[in-house]
Write a protein that holds these residues in place. Structure first.
Motif, PDB file in Angstrom:
ATOM      1  N   GLY A  30      27.469   8.251  47.656  1.00  0.00           N
ATOM      2  CA  GLY A  30      27.443   6.959  46.984  1.00  0.00           C
ATOM      3  C   GLY A  30      26.518   5.977  47.681  1.00  0.00           C
ATOM      4  N   LYS A  31      26.617   4.724  47.242  1.00  0.00           N
ATOM      5  CA  LYS A  31      25.756   3.689  47.836  1.00  0.00           C
ATOM      6  C   LYS A  31      26.471   3.056  49.021  1.00  0.00           C
ATOM      7  N   ILE A  32      25.696   2.804  50.092  1.00  0.00           N
ATOM      8  CA  ILE A  32      26.206   2.072  51.238  1.00  0.00           C
ATOM      9  C   ILE A  32      25.900   0.600  50.985  1.00  0.00           C
ATOM     10  N   HIS A  33      26.875  -0.253  51.271  1.00  0.00           N
ATOM     11  CA  HIS A  33      26.662  -1.670  50.972  1.00  0.00           C
ATOM     12  C   HIS A  33      26.416  -2.519  52.227  1.00  0.00           C
ATOM     13  N   SER A  34      26.755  -1.986  53.406  1.00  0.00           N
ATOM     14  CA  SER A  34      26.580  -2.786  54.625  1.00  0.00           C
ATOM     15  C   SER A  34      25.171  -2.627  55.193  1.00  0.00           C
ATOM     16  N   PRO A  35      24.550  -3.756  55.586  1.00  0.00           N
ATOM     17  CA  PRO A  35      23.226  -3.675  56.222  1.00  0.00           C
ATOM     18  C   PRO A  35      23.294  -3.102  57.634  1.00  0.00           C
ATOM     19  N   GLU A  36      24.515  -2.916  58.152  1.00  0.00           N
ATOM     20  CA  GLU A  36      24.668  -2.378  59.517  1.00  0.00           C
ATOM     21  C   GLU A  36      24.493  -0.864  59.561  1.00  0.00           C
ATOM     22  N   ILE A  37      24.469  -0.245  58.385  1.00  0.00           N
ATOM     23  CA  ILE A  37      24.428   1.225  58.345  1.00  0.00           C
ATOM     24  C   ILE A  37      23.015   1.716  57.994  1.00  0.00           C
ATOM     25  N   VAL A  38      22.548   2.666  58.796  1.00  0.00           N
ATOM     26  CA  VAL A  38      21.234   3.292  58.532  1.00  0.00           C
ATOM     27  C   VAL A  38      21.466   4.431  57.535  1.00  0.00           C
ATOM     28  N   CYS A  39      20.618   4.506  56.501  1.00  0.00           N
ATOM     29  CA  CYS A  39      20.747   5.572  55.485  1.00  0.00           C
ATOM     30  C   CYS A  39      19.478   6.407  55.484  1.00  0.00           C
ATOM     31  N   VAL A  40      19.609   7.679  55.795  1.00  0.00           N
ATOM     32  CA  VAL A  40      18.449   8.574  55.784  1.00  0.00           C
ATOM     33  C   VAL A  40      18.621   9.523  54.598  1.00  0.00           C
ATOM     34  N   PRO A  41      17.640   9.558  53.675  1.00  0.00           N
ATOM     35  CA  PRO A  41      17.803  10.429  52.504  1.00  0.00           C
ATOM     36  C   PRO A  41      18.035  11.883  52.911  1.00  0.00           C
ATOM     37  N   PHE A  42      18.992  12.515  52.260  1.00  0.00           N
ATOM     38  CA  PHE A  42      19.289  13.925  52.547  1.00  0.00           C
ATOM     39  C   PHE A  42      18.851  14.749  51.335  1.00  0.00           C
ATOM     40  N   MET A  43      19.752  15.178  50.495  1.00  0.00           N
ATOM     41  CA  MET A  43      19.355  16.013  49.363  1.00  0.00           C
ATOM     42  C   MET A  43      19.625  15.257  48.064  1.00  0.00           C
ATOM     43  N   SER A  44      18.973  15.723  46.972  1.00  0.00           N
ATOM     44  CA  SER A  44      19.247  15.045  45.707  1.00  0.00           C
ATOM     45  C   SER A  44      20.303  15.821  44.924  1.00  0.00           C
ATOM     46  N   ASP A  45      20.889  15.121  43.992  1.00  0.00           N
ATOM     47  CA  ASP A  45      22.007  15.699  43.239  1.00  0.00           C
ATOM     48  C   ASP A  45      22.018  15.051  41.866  1.00  0.00           C
ATOM     49  N   GLU A  46      22.723  15.665  40.924  1.00  0.00           N
ATOM     50  CA  GLU A  46      22.895  15.005  39.625  1.00  0.00           C
ATOM     51  C   GLU A  46      24.315  15.235  39.141  1.00  0.00           C
ATOM     52  N   LEU A  47      24.796  14.274  38.393  1.00  0.00           N
ATOM     53  CA  LEU A  47      26.114  14.418  37.775  1.00  0.00           C
ATOM     54  C   LEU A  47      25.903  14.949  36.366  1.00  0.00           C
ATOM     55  N   VAL A  48      26.863  15.738  35.921  1.00  0.00           N
ATOM     56  CA  VAL A  48      26.773  16.282  34.546  1.00  0.00           C
ATOM     57  C   VAL A  48      28.092  16.028  33.828  1.00  0.00           C
ATOM     58  N   LEU A  49      27.994  15.993  32.500  1.00  0.00           N
ATOM     59  CA  LEU A  49      29.198  15.820  31.685  1.00  0.00           C
ATOM     60  C   LEU A  49      29.871  17.181  31.541  1.00  0.00           C
ATOM     61  N   VAL A  50      31.155  17.248  31.845  1.00  0.00           N
ATOM     62  CA  VAL A  50      31.868  18.531  31.710  1.00  0.00           C
ATOM     63  C   VAL A  50      33.088  18.382  30.806  1.00  0.00           C
ATOM     64  N   SER A  51      33.356  19.482  30.099  1.00  0.00           N
ATOM     65  CA  SER A  51      34.557  19.509  29.249  1.00  0.00           C
ATOM     66  C   SER A  51      35.157  20.905  29.325  1.00  0.00           C
ATOM     67  N   ASP A  52      36.309  21.089  28.693  1.00  0.00           N
ATOM     68  CA  ASP A  52      36.830  22.456  28.611  1.00  0.00           C
ATOM     69  C   ASP A  52      35.963  23.229  27.611  1.00  0.00           C
ATOM     70  N   THR A  53      36.028  24.535  27.682  1.00  0.00           N
ATOM     71  CA  THR A  53      35.058  25.332  26.912  1.00  0.00           C
ATOM     72  C   THR A  53      35.307  25.294  25.399  1.00  0.00           C
ATOM     73  N   SER A  54      36.540  24.907  24.980  1.00  0.00           N
ATOM     74  CA  SER A  54      36.764  24.866  23.523  1.00  0.00           C
ATOM     75  C   SER A  54      36.681  23.440  22.968  1.00  0.00           C
ATOM     76  N   HIS A  55      36.232  22.530  23.789  1.00  0.00           N
ATOM     77  CA  HIS A  55      36.102  21.125  23.365  1.00  0.00           C
ATOM     78  C   HIS A  55      34.997  21.010  22.304  1.00  0.00           C
ATOM     79  N   PRO A  56      35.174  20.126  21.298  1.00  0.00           N
ATOM     80  CA  PRO A  56      34.125  19.959  20.272  1.00  0.00           C
ATOM     81  C   PRO A  56      32.745  19.631  20.874  1.00  0.00           C
TER      82      PRO A  56
END
Ligand SMILES: O=S([O-])[O-]
Length: 290
Positions: free
Chosen positions: A140-166
């Motif tokens: 997630g996002k860090i909100h404090s300026p006291e914390i150093v953030c070094v980019p690591f890996m990228s990711d994506e969220l996907v929409l998931v449902s059960d397999t018989s969902h419309p």
């Protein structure tokens, strides 16, 4: 050191030679010590030096201090090889990547103890700020300026449902089809929840809460049971999708992209062990370690 050396060598000339300094510097140092304690440490009789009772007393302390100093040095050196590192990870990272990272890090370091904690981004951030964790990997996002953030890996969220969902039957849906759908979501403070809410809001999509869970496993089971849909990291659901227990539904024109970050307090002392951990994460990021 000069005082000890004079005691050990029995005279100032030999002490000066041993310490590679001039003899007057040795006498000056001893003279200053005597002035400081306001007492004679040596009697100078003829060309000979005789330690006084006060000198004997100081010698006992001097040896004790020098030995203590050696012990402290050895203990501090040992810490670099025999230390504890406290790592925090947010839920996706903690579930899908952290075990592998710890395993790779532990290899060849029997004396380094790793204590890990998995929680949401907000909690990891709070713990870093009060030194309850040494380092974190978060989604997630860090909100404090006291914390150093070094980019690591990228990711994506996907929409998931059960397999018989419309929605699963359609495979791809339009944005408007998500309006007022029941979602199983992560708790407030989670990076996944924050990204989900902001992307949905930026497209003007309303959604309903069908459940709030603090872990990915519970969400997956609930979605598979048909009790709602969810937006989760692709990393977290890939196995269930491969086993046909969950379906990924594409959304036209909507993406949930994000970056994992390695995070630590900007004033944190980066020990050699911590540095090795950061280096390992970099090697993973650049594909040196799979
Ligand atoms: O665990 S999370 O989504 O910050």
């Amino acid at each position: 050191m000069i005082f000890l050396c004079v005691c050990d060598e029995g005279n100032m000339t030999a002490a000066a030679k041993k310490l590679h300094i001039a003899q007057p510097s040795v006498s000056q140092a001893i003279g200053e010590l005597e002035k400081y304690y306001n007492i004679r440490l040596f009697e100078r009789l003829g060309r000979k030096l005789f330690i006084t009772l006060a000198g004997e007393k100081l010698l006992t302390y001097a040896r004790y201090i020098v030995n203590l100093n050696k012990e402290a040095e050895a203990a501090m050196r040992e810490i670099h090889h025999n230390s504890t590192i406290q790592i925090g990870a947010s839920v996706t990272v903690g579930t899908c990547m952290l075990p592998g990272i710890i395993l790779a890090f532990n290899t060849g370091k029997p004396k380094v103890k790793v204590i890990s904690l998995v929680s949401n981004t907000k909690i990891i951030e709070e713990m870093l700020l009060v030194d309850q964790l040494d380092i974190g990997i978060i989604e997630g996002k860090i909100h404090s300026p006291e914390i150093v953030c070094v980019p690591f890996m990228s990711d994506e969220l996907v929409l998931v449902s059960d397999t018989s969902h419309p929605l699963a039957k359609k495979g791809t849906v339009e944005l408007s089809e998500l309006n007022n759908m029941p979602f199983i979501v992560r708790e407030e403070g989670s990076g996944t929840r924050e990204l989900f809410e902001s992307v949905m809001a930026s497209h003007g999509i309303n959604w309903e809460v069908a459940g709030v869970y603090n872990n990915a496993e519970a969400i997956k089971h609930t979605v598979a049971a048909g009790l709602g849909i969810s937006v989760m990291s692709r990393l977290t659901v890939q196995k269930e999708v491969n086993r046909n227990e969950l379906a990924i539904v594409e959304i036209e024109g909507m993406y949930f992209k994000r970056q994992f970050h390695i995070v630590y307090h900007k004033q944190k002392y980066i020990t050699p062990v911590l540095n090795e951990f950061i280096q390992l994460c970099n090697d993973i990021k650049f594909g040196v370690i799979q």
